[in-house]
Design an enzyme around this catalytic site. Structure first.
Site, PDB file in Angstrom:
ATOM      1  N   PRO A 140      32.767  47.607  34.446  1.00 40.70           N
ATOM      2  CA  PRO A 140      33.109  47.110  35.787  1.00 40.70           C
ATOM      3  C   PRO A 140      34.510  46.481  35.802  1.00 40.70           C
ATOM      4  CG  PRO A 140      31.194  45.954  34.882  1.00 40.70           C
ATOM      5  CD  PRO A 140      31.687  46.872  33.826  1.00 40.70           C
ATOM      6  N   GLU A 141      35.278  46.829  36.808  1.00 45.18           N
ATOM      7  CA  GLU A 141      36.596  46.224  36.977  1.00 45.18           C
ATOM      8  C   GLU A 141      36.508  45.173  38.083  1.00 45.18           C
ATOM      9  OE1 GLU A 141      40.171  48.053  36.432  1.00 45.18           O
ATOM     10  OE2 GLU A 141      39.420  49.942  35.655  1.00 45.18           O
TER      11      GLU A 141
END
Ligand SMILES: [Zn+2]
Length: 291
Positions: A2-3
């Protein structure tokens, strides 16, 4: 992995569901890799606390917790996460999703996913679960009576001012791509958003930070902010799936201009996109549009 936009969306979504709810009991699995705080300490610390707010700090999700046991049941939906709850928090629960971590808000009787490492029973009758197959995620409990509030390393890319942004990079001499990925400078910018923002700003990934002009740095700051905000907006629609369901559903896909488009024509000038290794990461750029 996840960014920043995904973490922001998860934080907002969890906030909408559990703000105002009270943690009745917390259970943690015995897999020690998942935790920063010993599990017995976390379980004891969390029990009885009210969730005042949930928000993102860098790539961390921060639960602001209060001893005031007033709330039962989640508050009405909020438009945006608010880092400043009405009451001063007494403790924090800090969640880092790592590579595969997920937070699920569910009912206690829903089947337990493999690799569930934390279960928080809430007064509303729901359950907050942390699932993390690869166990790179981190869970930390902080009592704010004895410790300072959590501060994410690095500046916040969504709100950093032009002068601050320029100062951050011009004082250094490293390829701009490597600087963007450096989490102690900017928080939460990963490979995709680094490549995409450099394309939109027209800057080659190898350019040295101290050689960039003020105008270039400002273009980069705005490009990065625009892309991250756009991703948060696009992702917002898939949130309920992300948090509620099996979690296997793919996240929204940003229409990439360069990222993983090696050899494909640039969307702007048709030149084939080039790929190099930089800072140990695959780096994609258009040799014509980026200077
Ligand atoms: Zn191009």
């Amino acid at each position: 992995m996840p960014e920043l936009p995904e973490v922001e969306i998860v934080a907002r979504s969890v906030d909408r569901r559990v703000r105002g709810d009270r943690i009745v009991e917390a259970w943690f699995s015995s897999r020690p890799q998942t935790f920063k705080t010993p599990r017995s300490h976390q379980a004891k610390g969390l029990a009885g606390l009210t969730i005042l707010a949930v928000h993102r700090a860098g790539k961390h999700i921060v639960f602001e917790l209060g001893v005031d046991a007033g709330g039962v049941g989640a508050a009405p939906p909020q438009g945006e996460t608010n880092a400043n709850p009405a009451t001063a928090p007494d403790a924090q629960w800090i969640v880092h999703l790592g590579m595969t971590g997920r937070l699920l808000v569910t009912t206690p009787d829903s089947p337990l996913a493999p690799h569930t490492h934390a279960r928080l029973n809430l007064a509303s009758g729901r359950e907050l679960r942390f699932v993390d197959p690869r166990r790179f995620g981190r869970l930390e409990f902080r009592n704010l009576e004895s410790r300072a509030a959590f501060v994410a390393p690095g500046a916040e890319p969504l709100s950093i001012a032009a002068r601050e942004f320029a100062a951050l990079f011009r004082a250094r001499r490293m390829p701009i791509k490597a600087a963007l990925l450096n989490q102690t400078l900017l928080a939460g910018v990963g490979n995709i958003y680094a490549d995409e923002s450099l394309f939109r700003a027209g800057i080659r990934p190898r350019r040295r930070t101290n050689r960039l002009t003020a105008a270039e740095l400002e273009r980069l700051r705005l490009a990065l902010r625009r892309i991250l905000r756009h991703a948060i907006r696009c992702g917002g629609s898939s949130v309920s799936d992300y948090v509620n369901a099996d979690g296997e559903r793919g996240f929204f896909q940003l229409e990439h201009c360069v990222y993983q488009r090696t050899g494909e024509p640039c969307r702007r000038c048709q030149t084939p996109i080039r790929r190099i290794e930089l800072a140990g990461r695959g780096t994609h750029y258009c040799p014509k549009c980026q200077r």
